[in-house]
Scaffold this motif. Structure first.
Motif, PDB file in Angstrom:
ATOM      1  N   ASP A  24      37.317 -33.120  67.023  1.00  0.00           N
ATOM      2  CA  ASP A  24      36.807 -31.796  67.397  1.00  0.00           C
ATOM      3  C   ASP A  24      36.010 -31.854  68.700  1.00  0.00           C
ATOM      4  O   ASP A  24      36.143 -30.983  69.563  1.00  0.00           O
ATOM      5  CB  ASP A  24      35.909 -31.227  66.281  1.00  0.00           C
ATOM      6  N   ALA A  25      35.179 -32.882  68.844  1.00  0.00           N
ATOM      7  CA  ALA A  25      34.346 -32.988  70.049  1.00  0.00           C
ATOM      8  C   ALA A  25      35.208 -33.182  71.299  1.00  0.00           C
ATOM      9  O   ALA A  25      34.924 -32.628  72.355  1.00  0.00           O
ATOM     10  CB  ALA A  25      33.353 -34.137  69.901  1.00  0.00           C
ATOM     11  N   LEU A  26      36.314 -33.943  71.166  1.00  0.00           N
ATOM     12  CA  LEU A  26      37.229 -34.124  72.295  1.00  0.00           C
ATOM     13  C   LEU A  26      37.943 -32.816  72.608  1.00  0.00           C
ATOM     14  O   LEU A  26      38.010 -32.378  73.753  1.00  0.00           O
ATOM     15  CB  LEU A  26      38.277 -35.196  71.954  1.00  0.00           C
ATOM     16  N   LYS A  27      38.485 -32.190  71.572  1.00  0.00           N
ATOM     17  CA  LYS A  27      39.258 -30.955  71.754  1.00  0.00           C
ATOM     18  C   LYS A  27      38.390 -29.850  72.376  1.00  0.00           C
ATOM     19  O   LYS A  27      38.840 -29.081  73.216  1.00  0.00           O
ATOM     20  CB  LYS A  27      39.802 -30.514  70.387  1.00  0.00           C
ATOM     21  N   LEU A  28      37.119 -29.782  71.961  1.00  0.00           N
ATOM     22  CA  LEU A  28      36.232 -28.728  72.456  1.00  0.00           C
ATOM     23  C   LEU A  28      35.536 -29.111  73.761  1.00  0.00           C
ATOM     24  O   LEU A  28      34.714 -28.364  74.278  1.00  0.00           O
ATOM     25  CB  LEU A  28      35.190 -28.366  71.384  1.00  0.00           C
TER      26      LEU A  28
ATOM     27  N   LEU B  66      47.033 -38.940  72.370  1.00  0.00           N
ATOM     28  CA  LEU B  66      46.022 -40.000  72.325  1.00  0.00           C
ATOM     29  C   LEU B  66      44.904 -39.601  71.365  1.00  0.00           C
ATOM     30  O   LEU B  66      44.424 -40.407  70.565  1.00  0.00           O
ATOM     31  CB  LEU B  66      45.471 -40.194  73.741  1.00  0.00           C
ATOM     32  N   ARG B  67      44.512 -38.330  71.436  1.00  0.00           N
ATOM     33  CA  ARG B  67      43.447 -37.831  70.542  1.00  0.00           C
ATOM     34  C   ARG B  67      43.886 -37.937  69.083  1.00  0.00           C
ATOM     35  O   ARG B  67      43.138 -38.385  68.222  1.00  0.00           O
ATOM     36  CB  ARG B  67      43.119 -36.376  70.906  1.00  0.00           C
ATOM     37  N   MET B  68      45.122 -37.536  68.824  1.00  0.00           N
ATOM     38  CA  MET B  68      45.641 -37.633  67.448  1.00  0.00           C
ATOM     39  C   MET B  68      45.693 -39.084  66.986  1.00  0.00           C
ATOM     40  O   MET B  68      45.383 -39.413  65.846  1.00  0.00           O
ATOM     41  CB  MET B  68      47.063 -37.039  67.367  1.00  0.00           C
ATOM     42  N   SER B  69      46.102 -39.951  67.921  1.00  0.00           N
ATOM     43  CA  SER B  69      46.209 -41.368  67.587  1.00  0.00           C
ATOM     44  C   SER B  69      44.831 -41.934  67.215  1.00  0.00           C
ATOM     45  O   SER B  69      44.698 -42.723  66.270  1.00  0.00           O
ATOM     46  CB  SER B  69      46.816 -42.123  68.774  1.00  0.00           C
TER      47      SER B  69
ATOM     48  N   ASP C   6      37.332 -40.942  78.185  1.00  0.00           N
ATOM     49  CA  ASP C   6      36.724 -42.076  78.892  1.00  0.00           C
ATOM     50  C   ASP C   6      35.332 -42.386  78.342  1.00  0.00           C
ATOM     51  O   ASP C   6      34.963 -43.545  78.182  1.00  0.00           O
ATOM     52  CB  ASP C   6      36.636 -41.787  80.397  1.00  0.00           C
ATOM     53  N   GLU C   7      34.569 -41.334  78.048  1.00  0.00           N
ATOM     54  CA  GLU C   7      33.229 -41.562  77.470  1.00  0.00           C
ATOM     55  C   GLU C   7      33.350 -42.212  76.091  1.00  0.00           C
ATOM     56  O   GLU C   7      32.593 -43.102  75.729  1.00  0.00           O
ATOM     57  CB  GLU C   7      32.474 -40.232  77.330  1.00  0.00           C
ATOM     58  N   LEU C   8      34.355 -41.726  75.351  1.00  0.00           N
ATOM     59  CA  LEU C   8      34.544 -42.225  73.990  1.00  0.00           C
ATOM     60  C   LEU C   8      34.920 -43.711  73.976  1.00  0.00           C
ATOM     61  O   LEU C   8      34.609 -44.431  73.018  1.00  0.00           O
ATOM     62  CB  LEU C   8      35.640 -41.392  73.314  1.00  0.00           C
TER      63      LEU C   8
ATOM     64  N   LEU D 274      42.126 -47.078  71.998  1.00  0.00           N
ATOM     65  CA  LEU D 274      42.602 -46.502  73.260  1.00  0.00           C
ATOM     66  C   LEU D 274      43.369 -47.535  74.077  1.00  0.00           C
ATOM     67  O   LEU D 274      44.388 -47.224  74.694  1.00  0.00           O
ATOM     68  CB  LEU D 274      41.416 -45.970  74.066  1.00  0.00           C
ATOM     69  N   ALA D 275      42.881 -48.768  74.039  1.00  0.00           N
ATOM     70  CA  ALA D 275      43.546 -49.820  74.813  1.00  0.00           C
ATOM     71  C   ALA D 275      44.984 -50.023  74.334  1.00  0.00           C
ATOM     72  O   ALA D 275      45.889 -50.283  75.117  1.00  0.00           O
ATOM     73  CB  ALA D 275      42.753 -51.120  74.707  1.00  0.00           C
ATOM     74  N   GLN D 276      45.200 -49.841  73.039  1.00  0.00           N
ATOM     75  CA  GLN D 276      46.544 -50.042  72.489  1.00  0.00           C
ATOM     76  C   GLN D 276      47.460 -48.840  72.717  1.00  0.00           C
ATOM     77  O   GLN D 276      48.659 -48.924  72.538  1.00  0.00           O
ATOM     78  CB  GLN D 276      46.448 -50.309  70.982  1.00  0.00           C
ATOM     79  N   ALA D 277      46.863 -47.680  73.030  1.00  0.00           N
ATOM     80  CA  ALA D 277      47.676 -46.466  73.093  1.00  0.00           C
ATOM     81  C   ALA D 277      47.561 -45.781  74.448  1.00  0.00           C
ATOM     82  O   ALA D 277      47.756 -44.586  74.563  1.00  0.00           O
ATOM     83  CB  ALA D 277      47.220 -45.513  71.979  1.00  0.00           C
ATOM     84  N   LYS D 278      47.274 -46.549  75.508  1.00  0.00           N
ATOM     85  CA  LYS D 278      46.937 -45.892  76.783  1.00  0.00           C
ATOM     86  C   LYS D 278      48.116 -45.181  77.455  1.00  0.00           C
ATOM     87  O   LYS D 278      47.912 -44.399  78.356  1.00  0.00           O
ATOM     88  CB  LYS D 278      46.251 -46.869  77.723  1.00  0.00           C
ATOM     89  N   GLU D 279      49.363 -45.463  77.015  1.00  0.00           N
ATOM     90  CA  GLU D 279      50.519 -44.796  77.621  1.00  0.00           C
ATOM     91  C   GLU D 279      50.682 -43.362  77.128  1.00  0.00           C
ATOM     92  O   GLU D 279      51.453 -42.591  77.671  1.00  0.00           O
ATOM     93  CB  GLU D 279      51.822 -45.561  77.274  1.00  0.00           C
ATOM     94  N   MET D 280      49.978 -42.987  76.069  1.00  0.00           N
ATOM     95  CA  MET D 280      50.197 -41.668  75.457  1.00  0.00           C
ATOM     96  C   MET D 280      49.584 -40.539  76.281  1.00  0.00           C
ATOM     97  O   MET D 280      48.619 -40.735  77.009  1.00  0.00           O
ATOM     98  CB  MET D 280      49.554 -41.621  74.064  1.00  0.00           C
ATOM     99  N   SER D 281      50.128 -39.314  76.099  1.00  0.00           N
ATOM    100  CA  SER D 281      49.532 -38.124  76.731  1.00  0.00           C
ATOM    101  C   SER D 281      48.198 -37.832  76.047  1.00  0.00           C
ATOM    102  O   SER D 281      48.013 -38.207  74.876  1.00  0.00           O
ATOM    103  CB  SER D 281      50.468 -36.937  76.587  1.00  0.00           C
ATOM    104  N   PRO D 282      47.252 -37.126  76.730  1.00  0.00           N
ATOM    105  CA  PRO D 282      45.914 -36.919  76.138  1.00  0.00           C
ATOM    106  C   PRO D 282      45.921 -36.317  74.731  1.00  0.00           C
ATOM    107  O   PRO D 282      45.206 -36.830  73.845  1.00  0.00           O
ATOM    108  CB  PRO D 282      45.211 -36.027  77.157  1.00  0.00           C
TER     109      PRO D 282
END
Ligand code: MG
Length: 370
Positions: free
Chosen positions: A205-209, A238-241, A215-217, A227-235
């Motif tokens: 929720d905090a990312l979506k809003l 990535l959030r869902m992941s 990057d902060e997260l 994030l390091a394992q999923a960096k190829e994904m779209s934002p």
């Protein structure tokens, strides 16, 4: 169709005997209810508890109570109700893997936040201050008041007449900060699922809003690795992941460490597991990582200036309404007026305010106290 006239409790006991572990809470071992009731023809005692909680008004009102974000931020984020459903889902998953009583787990999960007042923990703190001369306020204790007194659904007794086990587990939640008691494993599963759920969905929720960025997260170690394992994904992906990996990793870790210890100790009953003080604990490594993530969320999300502002407005409104209503009991609804004699004016007003949704609270403030 099978028309076999077996007694329902015998059928439930057989089913539980086949699928539950010895250390699970079995329906046959329930201490029953305060007001005796006949057995139900096809539902076990904890199924009935779950249904009673699901069908009560306080449960439905969770849809209008904030978890972290209020309704002025759109409809994406979790409410207290959807948080509760996520807790129930995660807790059932863990309970099934550990062969615990899923009906009891579901009842406890649906109950766990039912006592929350409007505006989350800020609303709780405000009511605690208002009721400082009358014993204070805690959402965990208020859940017991709701299910034992405020919900009127049966002619024979006040409240929902839940089983002793469900009430005992909720009492443990109310006392746990000051108690060394170890509750049954089903209650511990719900407690673990609560923090797993809120860390994952508050991050989402905090990312979506837009309160925090990916990057902060990444500063939080648990998330940095995901994030390091999923960096190829779209934002958005990535959030869902982040959300499902956070849940999956924590559930997997807790199940792994717990299953190993349960196998080694092998308690032979739910009562024995409590007596031995058996605790469901994540690994030390996971504990360290979730502690850092929790600290990150406290600092960057829960104390975000936008949220602090919304909460301080809500706190002022609750204080003003409390003052207005303790001096003008005529504004209370009939059910609350009927409680004035029994619990005193402060508690009756506090209980009324605690039952409000965020929207209703604002409306009543405009009407009564502005
Ligand atoms: Mg909760």
């Amino acid at each position: 169709m099978n028309h076999d006239k077996q007694k329902p409790v015998a059928t439930i006991a057989q089913r539980e005997g086949l699928i539950l572990a010895p250390y699970a809470m079995h329906s046959l071992d329930s201490a029953g209810r305060k007001h005796r009731e006949a057995e139900h023809p096809y539902r076990g005692p904890f199924q009935r508890d779950r249904d009673r909680i699901l069908h009560c008004a306080a449960f439905r009102r969770l849809a209008g109570k904030m978890q972290v974000f209020t309704g002025d931020r759109g409809d994406y984020h979790r409410t207290r109700l959807t948080h509760t459903m996520e807790v129930a889902s995660i807790a059932r998953t863990m309970g099934r893997a550990l062969r615990l009583n899923e009906d009891l787990i579901e009842a406890l999960a649906l109950l766990h936040d039912i006592g929350h007042p409007p505006f989350g923990h800020a609303g709780e703190d405000a009511l605690d201050e208002c009721l400082s001369n009358a014993g204070g306020f805690s959402h965990n204790r208020h859940a017991l008041v709701i299910v034992e007194a405020l919900e009127i659904r049966y002619a024979e007794f006040p409240g929902l007449n839940l089983t002793h086990e469900v009430l005992a587990c909720q009492s443990w939640r109310a006392e746990k900060k000051d108690s060394k008691k170890v509750p049954m494993l089903e209650a511990q599963v719900v407690d673990a699922a609560d923090s797993i759920a809120y860390m994952a969905h508050d991050t989402d929720d905090a990312l979506k809003l837009g309160l925090i960025t990916i990057d902060e997260l990444a500063e939080a170690p648990l998330i940095g690795d995901i994030l390091a394992q999923a960096k190829e994904m779209s934002p958005p992906l990535l959030r869902m992941s982040v959300v499902h990996t956070l849940i999956d990793q924590q559930v997997g870790d807790l199940l792994h460490t717990t299953a190993t210890r349960l196998d080694a100790k092998a308690p032979t009953s739910s009562e024995e597991a409590c007596r031995w003080g058996f605790l469901l604990l994540p690994s030390d490594e996971m504990t360290a990582r979730t502690t850092e993530l929790r600290a990150f969320l406290y600092q960057r999300v829960y104390r975000h200036p936008d949220l602090v502002k919304v909460r301080s407005i809500a706190v002022k409104q609750l204080h003003k309404m409390f003052e207005e209503l303790i001096h003008h009991g005529e504004h209370l609804p009939e059910a609350s007026r009927a409680r004035l004699e029994i619990v005193g004016v402060e508690r009756a007003v506090g209980d009324y305010l605690a039952g409000m949704t965020d929207r209703f609270c604002h409306e009543q403030y405009e009407r009564l106290a502005k």
